[in-house]
Design a protein around this motif. Structure first.
Motif, PDB file in Angstrom:
ATOM      1  N   GLN A 101      52.506  29.490  59.378  1.00  0.00           N
ATOM      2  CA  GLN A 101      51.382  28.572  59.190  1.00  0.00           C
ATOM      3  C   GLN A 101      51.244  27.652  60.402  1.00  0.00           C
ATOM      4  OE1 GLN A 101      48.656  27.852  58.206  1.00  0.00           O
ATOM      5  NE2 GLN A 101      48.583  26.624  56.320  1.00  0.00           N
ATOM      6  N   ILE A 102      50.022  27.133  60.584  1.00  0.00           N
ATOM      7  CA  ILE A 102      49.778  26.151  61.642  1.00  0.00           C
ATOM      8  C   ILE A 102      50.680  24.934  61.432  1.00  0.00           C
ATOM      9  CG2 ILE A 102      47.378  26.883  61.938  1.00  0.00           C
ATOM     10  CD1 ILE A 102      46.613  24.344  60.278  1.00  0.00           C
ATOM     11  N   ALA A 103      50.896  24.174  62.480  1.00  0.00           N
ATOM     12  CA  ALA A 103      51.684  22.946  62.367  1.00  0.00           C
ATOM     13  C   ALA A 103      50.989  21.976  61.420  1.00  0.00           C
ATOM     14  CB  ALA A 103      51.866  22.319  63.741  1.00  0.00           C
ATOM     15  N   THR A 104      51.766  21.173  60.738  1.00  0.00           N
ATOM     16  CA  THR A 104      51.188  20.237  59.755  1.00  0.00           C
ATOM     17  C   THR A 104      50.232  19.247  60.410  1.00  0.00           C
ATOM     18  OG1 THR A 104      53.155  18.839  59.998  1.00  0.00           O
ATOM     19  CG2 THR A 104      53.147  20.423  58.186  1.00  0.00           C
ATOM     20  N   SER A 105      50.438  18.939  61.683  1.00  0.00           N
ATOM     21  CA  SER A 105      49.557  17.987  62.378  1.00  0.00           C
ATOM     22  C   SER A 105      48.167  18.554  62.621  1.00  0.00           C
ATOM     23  CB  SER A 105      50.186  17.573  63.709  1.00  0.00           C
ATOM     24  OG  SER A 105      50.350  18.706  64.544  1.00  0.00           O
ATOM     25  N   MET A 106      48.011  19.864  62.459  1.00  0.00           N
ATOM     26  CA  MET A 106      46.728  20.520  62.725  1.00  0.00           C
ATOM     27  C   MET A 106      45.881  20.707  61.469  1.00  0.00           C
ATOM     28  SD  MET A 106      46.712  21.270  65.992  1.00  0.00           S
ATOM     29  CE  MET A 106      47.838  21.516  67.380  1.00  0.00           C
ATOM     30  N   ARG A 107      46.383  20.341  60.315  1.00  0.00           N
ATOM     31  CA  ARG A 107      45.700  20.642  59.061  1.00  0.00           C
ATOM     32  C   ARG A 107      44.285  20.079  59.004  1.00  0.00           C
ATOM     33  NH1 ARG A 107      50.451  18.847  55.043  1.00  0.00           N
ATOM     34  NH2 ARG A 107      51.725  20.741  55.032  1.00  0.00           N
ATOM     35  N   ASP A 108      43.429  20.847  58.324  1.00  0.00           N
ATOM     36  CA  ASP A 108      42.070  20.416  57.981  1.00  0.00           C
ATOM     37  C   ASP A 108      41.169  20.203  59.190  1.00  0.00           C
ATOM     38  OD1 ASP A 108      42.753  20.419  55.247  1.00  0.00           O
ATOM     39  OD2 ASP A 108      43.594  18.403  55.422  1.00  0.00           O
ATOM     40  N   ARG A 109      41.512  20.860  60.312  1.00  0.00           N
ATOM     41  CA  ARG A 109      40.643  20.807  61.487  1.00  0.00           C
ATOM     42  C   ARG A 109      40.029  22.168  61.794  1.00  0.00           C
ATOM     43  NH1 ARG A 109      44.521  17.348  65.679  1.00  0.00           N
ATOM     44  NH2 ARG A 109      44.108  15.275  64.799  1.00  0.00           N
ATOM     45  N   GLU A 110      40.239  23.121  60.891  1.00  0.00           N
ATOM     46  CA  GLU A 110      39.935  24.519  61.148  1.00  0.00           C
ATOM     47  C   GLU A 110      40.601  24.959  62.453  1.00  0.00           C
ATOM     48  OE1 GLU A 110      36.314  27.806  61.164  1.00  0.00           O
ATOM     49  OE2 GLU A 110      35.810  25.684  60.928  1.00  0.00           O
ATOM     50  N   ALA A 111      41.904  24.704  62.490  1.00  0.00           N
ATOM     51  CA  ALA A 111      42.701  25.132  63.633  1.00  0.00           C
ATOM     52  C   ALA A 111      42.695  26.655  63.717  1.00  0.00           C
ATOM     53  CB  ALA A 111      44.127  24.609  63.493  1.00  0.00           C
ATOM     54  N   PHE A 112      43.213  27.165  64.818  1.00  0.00           N
ATOM     55  CA  PHE A 112      43.223  28.612  65.048  1.00  0.00           C
ATOM     56  C   PHE A 112      43.903  29.331  63.880  1.00  0.00           C
ATOM     57  CE2 PHE A 112      45.381  32.304  67.220  1.00  0.00           C
ATOM     58  CZ  PHE A 112      44.214  33.041  67.424  1.00  0.00           C
ATOM     59  N   GLN A 113      43.148  30.196  63.204  1.00  0.00           N
ATOM     60  CA  GLN A 113      43.634  31.016  62.086  1.00  0.00           C
ATOM     61  C   GLN A 113      44.057  30.180  60.873  1.00  0.00           C
ATOM     62  OE1 GLN A 113      46.674  33.494  63.957  1.00  0.00           O
ATOM     63  NE2 GLN A 113      45.131  34.987  64.588  1.00  0.00           N
ATOM     64  N   GLU A 114      43.529  28.991  60.731  1.00  0.00           N
ATOM     65  CA  GLU A 114      43.897  28.148  59.582  1.00  0.00           C
ATOM     66  C   GLU A 114      43.256  28.670  58.302  1.00  0.00           C
ATOM     67  OE1 GLU A 114      43.723  23.495  57.997  1.00  0.00           O
ATOM     68  OE2 GLU A 114      42.791  24.041  59.925  1.00  0.00           O
ATOM     69  N   VAL A 115      44.041  28.751  57.245  1.00  0.00           N
ATOM     70  CA  VAL A 115      43.572  29.135  55.913  1.00  0.00           C
ATOM     71  C   VAL A 115      44.251  28.232  54.894  1.00  0.00           C
ATOM     72  CG1 VAL A 115      43.594  30.949  54.143  1.00  0.00           C
ATOM     73  CG2 VAL A 115      43.120  31.550  56.516  1.00  0.00           C
ATOM     74  N   ASP A 116      43.498  27.835  53.883  1.00  0.00           N
ATOM     75  CA  ASP A 116      44.086  27.109  52.755  1.00  0.00           C
ATOM     76  C   ASP A 116      44.678  28.152  51.818  1.00  0.00           C
ATOM     77  OD1 ASP A 116      44.688  25.779  50.403  1.00  0.00           O
ATOM     78  OD2 ASP A 116      42.843  24.598  50.378  1.00  0.00           O
ATOM     79  N   TYR A 117      45.981  28.372  51.894  1.00  0.00           N
ATOM     80  CA  TYR A 117      46.603  29.474  51.155  1.00  0.00           C
ATOM     81  C   TYR A 117      46.651  29.212  49.660  1.00  0.00           C
ATOM     82  CZ  TYR A 117      47.664  31.029  55.803  1.00  0.00           C
ATOM     83  OH  TYR A 117      47.522  31.426  57.108  1.00  0.00           O
ATOM     84  N   ARG A 118      46.712  27.964  49.261  1.00  0.00           N
ATOM     85  CA  ARG A 118      46.679  27.682  47.823  1.00  0.00           C
ATOM     86  C   ARG A 118      45.346  28.114  47.229  1.00  0.00           C
ATOM     87  NH1 ARG A 118      49.653  23.069  49.663  1.00  0.00           N
ATOM     88  NH2 ARG A 118      51.695  22.885  48.634  1.00  0.00           N
ATOM     89  N   ALA A 119      44.275  27.855  47.952  1.00  0.00           N
ATOM     90  CA  ALA A 119      42.949  28.254  47.466  1.00  0.00           C
ATOM     91  C   ALA A 119      42.763  29.763  47.562  1.00  0.00           C
ATOM     92  CB  ALA A 119      41.863  27.531  48.263  1.00  0.00           C
ATOM     93  N   PHE A 120      43.243  30.348  48.639  1.00  0.00           N
ATOM     94  CA  PHE A 120      43.006  31.780  48.874  1.00  0.00           C
ATOM     95  C   PHE A 120      43.815  32.645  47.914  1.00  0.00           C
ATOM     96  CE2 PHE A 120      43.786  35.834  51.001  1.00  0.00           C
ATOM     97  CZ  PHE A 120      42.505  36.199  51.367  1.00  0.00           C
ATOM     98  N   PHE A 121      45.111  32.361  47.764  1.00  0.00           N
ATOM     99  CA  PHE A 121      45.986  33.204  46.953  1.00  0.00           C
ATOM    100  C   PHE A 121      46.143  32.710  45.518  1.00  0.00           C
ATOM    101  CE2 PHE A 121      47.648  34.401  51.211  1.00  0.00           C
ATOM    102  CZ  PHE A 121      47.595  35.778  51.089  1.00  0.00           C
ATOM    103  N   GLY A 122      45.664  31.513  45.244  1.00  0.00           N
ATOM    104  CA  GLY A 122      45.889  30.931  43.919  1.00  0.00           C
ATOM    105  C   GLY A 122      45.551  31.834  42.746  1.00  0.00           C
ATOM    106  N   PRO A 123      44.401  32.512  42.742  1.00  0.00           N
ATOM    107  CA  PRO A 123      44.041  33.340  41.577  1.00  0.00           C
ATOM    108  C   PRO A 123      44.857  34.617  41.427  1.00  0.00           C
ATOM    109  CG  PRO A 123      42.086  32.685  42.842  1.00  0.00           C
ATOM    110  CD  PRO A 123      43.283  32.401  43.691  1.00  0.00           C
ATOM    111  N   ILE A 124      45.585  35.048  42.482  1.00  0.00           N
ATOM    112  CA  ILE A 124      46.265  36.352  42.403  1.00  0.00           C
ATOM    113  C   ILE A 124      47.774  36.236  42.573  1.00  0.00           C
ATOM    114  CG2 ILE A 124      44.249  37.684  43.110  1.00  0.00           C
ATOM    115  CD1 ILE A 124      45.486  37.870  45.931  1.00  0.00           C
ATOM    116  N   ALA A 125      48.308  35.038  42.587  1.00  0.00           N
ATOM    117  CA  ALA A 125      49.750  34.852  42.731  1.00  0.00           C
ATOM    118  C   ALA A 125      50.256  33.930  41.627  1.00  0.00           C
ATOM    119  CB  ALA A 125      50.091  34.273  44.099  1.00  0.00           C
TER     120      ALA A 125
END
Length: 555
Positions: A101-125
């Motif tokens: 995952q991207i560094a924590t300091s980069m969160r919520d800036r749409e950093a390179f390849q940033e994905v919200d994994y809780r939102a993305f995988f939440g329904p299937i994990a």
């Protein structure tokens, strides 16, 4: 002891008993790749695509009962791996996907390849989390293993920020997690005995994961002692030895007439360790959750599965091995006449219809039955081709079937390679369609590099055969978009270092398969099958009756 988060992470995996992991390298988890150099106890299989890596991890959980471990990089790597997570979820198999995952300091800036994994995988994990500090690595890994294996097993996704893996820490790994198997209460066992003993035509539908060898033996003893008929839920053919006098057939896609009769005439249904899926219940029509009046017994290790769709007259919150151990010596009743009729009809249904084309798949499966060792592993992805071994191969006590509940194309080949990694001395056969094979054929390169090469049988009809069949049914004369222009699969397989042959007639299969068995580098057999010999319009009704369709699968 001061070490990096990556080193602590690998030490924590070792503490949890991890010996094998699958993945595609990425710069987002370089600290882990570096730490693995100093941990030769863990073999990291380098895949060619994250879909193959995640399929292998899902299949590892299916075969071993321990979480399959998969490493992928952020963004595209993680999204490519989603198919394996979904497959593990629908298969109810333990798996852990670790995502750089991207560094924590980069969160919520749409950093390179940033994905919200809780939102993305939440329904299937089962659980999705991100580690915020190196000190919490041991806690999170231990919890991931616990969640993946407990209750209804399934996939967990853990995101690993780069700066957390690089940080120094004095934290220590947690001890290996022990996942308990729930046991039924004495009252629920008494209710089971009372309810079961009061009916004339019970039927058990067995399936699910979490079984061990003793559990399978105890279950067989229970059903045979009481002459109880059993069918398997969708793609769980390998729980009850198909040679058992109690085994009456496959309750999955395209049920044969004898299985439908058992389901229609049964006056009690016992869902033994199953989730009531769409395929097993024929789109929730039998049983019908709104109109069902027969008693239903349902056992499952997850209380959230009991009563989820059908009301259980006797709910049993229990794992399959514990329940089987309790029931194995109980003599509740004798349903011999009812069970024997089901078994006799099953044996009559096992004669496959002759095929008009040059390659007769019924005879191919018959040959495999006669020659494969009793501990062979069969794998498949999705497509019409899977119906042949699903309906006509008898899975003995030690046989295993690795197949996707999700109907995911491409699962069969990675699963077969994984099986050769887990059991190098076992014979592993992947039965795949051409469309199915093309989804993950690049993993032949992984197989050669890992020295884990199965036998692959391609049922090649140059078509997405199942979809074409449904087109012919729903839109007669208007077939579209389902033809496949295939490469030369023999040349392709040889380029990857496999022995390979075209098989154009039924008679040529046996000698070709003998050469495949003898090959030290794996083998690919390309069965050239005319699409019209498998799904001709004139015999479509017979095909549907004989269960040679595969639902919404392709290939």
């Amino acid at each position: 002891m001061n070490r990096s988060g990556g080193q602590l992470f690998v030490a924590s995996l070792l503490e949890q008993g991890v010996t094998t992991a699958f993945g595609v390298p990425g710069e987002s988890y370089l600290a882990i790749l570096d730490a693995l150099i100093d941990a030769p106890e863990i073999r990291l299989i380098s895949n060619r695509n994250e879909n193959g890596a995640s399929f292998m991890a899902a299949a590892w959980g299916q075969l071993t009962g321990r979480p399959g471990i998969c490493f992928v990089t952020r963004g595209p790597g993680a999204t490519n791996a989603a198919i394996g997570v979904h497959t593990a979820q629908q298969n109810s198999t333990p798996m852990i996907l670790f995502v750089g995952q991207i560094a924590t300091s980069m969160r919520d800036r749409e950093a390179f390849q940033e994905v919200d994994y809780r939102a993305f995988f939440g329904p299937i994990a089962k659980w999705v989390t991100e580690i915020d500090s190196a000190e919490r690595i041991p806690e999170t890994i231990a919890r991931a293993f616990s969640v993946a294996m407990s209750g209804r097993p399934g996939p967990v996704v853990v995101a690993l920020p780069e700066n957390v893996l690089a940080a120094k820490t004095k934290a220590q790994p947690r001890p290996q997690v022990i996942a308990p198997e729930p046991a039924p209460s004495p009252d629920s066992i008494a209710a089971l005995v009372e309810t079961l003993s009061g009916v004339k035509r019970p039927l058990i539908i067995v399936g699910g994961t979490g079984w061990n060898e003793q559990g399978r033996d105890d279950f067989r003893q229970f059903v045979e002692n009481n002459h109880l008929p059993v069918i398997n839920a969708f793609r769980f053919h390998d729980i009850l030895d198909n040679n058992s006098s109690s085994y009456c057939g496959d309750g999955g896609l395209g049920k044969f007439a004898n299985v439908k009769r058992l389901l229609d005439e049964a006056d009690l249904l016992f869902g033994f360790n199953i989730r009531w899926g769409e395929i097993t219940t024929d789109s929730y029509s039998n049983p019908d959750p709104a109109r069902e009046t027969r008693p239903i017994l349902h056992s499952h290790p997850s209380d959230s599965e009991i009563g989820k769709i059908y009301r259980a007259d006797v709910p049993l919150h229990s794992g399959p091995n514990t329940l089987s151990a309790i029931l194995q010596d109980k003599k509740i009743g004798n349903w011999k006449d009812w069970s024997d009729k089901g078994r006799q009809e099953f044996e009559s249904s096992r004669v496959p219809p002759a095929q008009p084309g040059p390659v007769d798949m019924g005879k191919i499966i018959g040959h495999l039955q006669s020659i494969l060792p009793d501990d062979a592993i069969l794998t498949n992805g999705a497509g019409n081709f899977a119906a042949w071994h699903s309906k006509y191969f008898l899975f003995g006590k030690k046989h295993r079937l690795l197949a996707p509940q999700s109907g995911a194309m491409g699962y069969g080949l990675p699963a077969a390679i994984m099986a050769k990694i887990a059991g190098p001395k076992r014979t592993v056969v992947c039965i795949t369609g051409d469309g199915d094979f093309l989804m993950t054929c690049h993993e032949l390169s992984t197989a050669q590099q890992a020295g884990a090469c199965p036998i692959v049988i391609i049922v090649n009809n140059s078509s997405y055969g199942t979809i074409r069949m449904h087109q012919e049914t729903t839109f007669p004369g208007r077939v579209s978009f389902t033809d496949i222009k295939n490469p030369d699969f023999v040349a392709l397989a040889k380029a990857f270092g496999f022995h390979a042959e075209h098989v154009k007639t039924t008679d040529s299969f046996a000698p070709a398969f003998a050469r495949a068995l003898a090959s030290k580098s794996g083998a690919v057999l390309d069965l050239i099958v005319d699409i019209e010999s498998l799904t001709p319009q004139k015999t479509l009704s017979q095909i549907r009756a004989r269960a040679l369709s595969a639902g919404n699968a392709n290939g």
